[in-house]
Write a protein that holds these residues in place. Structure first.
Motif, short mmCIF file in Angstrom:
data_model
loop_
_atom_site.label_atom_id
_atom_site.label_comp_id
_atom_site.label_asym_id
_atom_site.label_seq_id
_atom_site.Cartn_x
_atom_site.Cartn_y
_atom_site.Cartn_z
N ASP A 166 0.94 -1.17 0.08
CA ASP A 166 0.06 -0.05 0.03
C ASP A 166 0.77 1.24 0.08
N ALA A 167 1.79 1.44 0.87
CA ALA A 167 2.92 2.32 0.89
C ALA A 167 3.61 2.60 -0.53
N ALA A 168 4.02 1.55 -1.27
CA ALA A 168 4.44 1.70 -2.57
C ALA A 168 3.44 2.20 -3.60
N ARG A 169 2.39 1.69 -3.42
CA ARG A 169 1.25 2.27 -4.38
C ARG A 169 0.96 3.72 -4.01
N TYR A 184 10.96 8.83 0.06
CA TYR A 184 9.84 9.29 0.37
C TYR A 184 9.51 8.54 1.93
N LYS A 185 9.00 8.99 2.75
CA LYS A 185 8.50 8.37 3.90
C LYS A 185 7.07 8.46 4.13
N ILE A 186 6.52 7.55 4.39
CA ILE A 186 5.02 7.22 4.49
C ILE A 186 4.87 6.90 5.98
N HIS A 187 4.07 7.73 6.54
CA HIS A 187 3.74 7.53 8.03
C HIS A 187 2.20 7.14 8.04
N PRO A 188 1.92 6.12 9.12
CA PRO A 188 0.40 5.87 9.05
C PRO A 188 -0.37 6.67 9.79
N GLY A 200 5.79 3.47 10.21
CA GLY A 200 5.79 3.90 8.52
C GLY A 200 6.63 2.91 7.63
N TYR A 201 6.76 3.73 6.48
CA TYR A 201 7.73 2.91 5.53
C TYR A 201 8.58 3.94 4.99
N ARG A 202 9.60 3.58 4.23
CA ARG A 202 10.77 4.28 3.54
C ARG A 202 10.61 3.54 2.35
N VAL A 241 2.85 5.98 -2.91
CA VAL A 241 3.99 6.75 -3.49
C VAL A 241 4.00 6.71 -4.98
N GLN A 242 3.66 5.88 -5.58
CA GLN A 242 3.81 5.83 -7.11
C GLN A 242 2.49 6.73 -7.80
N ARG A 243 1.38 6.45 -6.99
CA ARG A 243 0.44 7.10 -7.48
C ARG A 243 0.73 8.92 -7.40
N ARG A 244 1.26 9.22 -6.12
CA ARG A 244 1.44 10.52 -5.95
C ARG A 244 2.48 11.30 -6.75
N TYR A 245 3.84 10.56 -6.79
CA TYR A 245 4.83 11.02 -7.42
C TYR A 245 5.51 10.42 -8.69
N GLY A 246 4.93 9.04 -9.03
CA GLY A 246 5.41 8.56 -10.09
C GLY A 246 6.67 8.07 -10.10
N GLY A 247 7.26 7.30 -11.08
CA GLY A 247 8.45 6.66 -11.10
C GLY A 247 8.29 5.13 -10.70
N ARG A 248 9.63 4.77 -10.64
CA ARG A 248 9.73 3.18 -10.45
C ARG A 248 10.04 2.91 -9.12
N VAL A 249 9.23 2.11 -8.12
CA VAL A 249 9.60 1.88 -6.83
C VAL A 249 10.90 0.91 -6.60
N LEU A 250 11.80 1.07 -6.20
CA LEU A 250 12.98 0.26 -6.05
C LEU A 250 12.93 -0.54 -4.75
N SER A 251 12.58 -0.03 -3.78
CA SER A 251 12.36 -0.93 -2.44
C SER A 251 11.53 -0.01 -1.43
N VAL A 252 11.06 -0.68 -0.32
CA VAL A 252 10.25 -0.39 0.70
C VAL A 252 10.76 -1.16 1.70
N GLN A 253 11.20 0.01 2.93
CA GLN A 253 11.58 -0.62 4.01
C GLN A 253 10.59 -0.03 5.28
#
Length: 91
Positions: free
Chosen positions: A50-53, A87-91, A73-75, A55-67
């Motif tokens: 969900d975090a990767a999706r 990008y950092k996504i916080h719940p 939250g996720y990096r 970020v991809q929806r908001r900013y575009g580009g190719r997701v390389l990794s999610v930590q």
């Protein structure tokens, strides 16, 4: 004067005794335990996908990794326009 029924017999009670009985029966200081727990509102847990999706929806580009981070939250690392962005996504 009122009476209290005890084992089929009515026992007379004075006004003072009745007030004492009322205070004992309905004491505002006594908190009765709940039999069912109160449901607490929780935010739905965010998954890495969900975090990767998001970020991809908001900013575009190719997701390389999610930590996952310690705070829940996720990096998310994204490759966009030849640059790696984080990008950092916080719940």
């Amino acid at each position: 004067m009122l009476g209290i029924a005890a084992a089929g017999a009515t026992v007379p009670v004075s006004a003072d005794q009745e007030g004492l009985l009322q205070r004992r029966l309905v004491d505002p200081g006594i908190v009765m335990p709940r039999t069912t727990p109160v449901p607490r509102f929780r935010e739905p847990r965010l998954s890495a996908t969900d975090a990767a999706r998001q970020v991809q929806r908001r900013y575009g580009g190719r997701v390389l990794s999610v930590q996952e981070e310690n705070n829940g939250g996720y990096r998310v690392k994204v490759l966009k326009d030849g640059e790696v962005r984080i990008y950092k996504i916080h719940p």
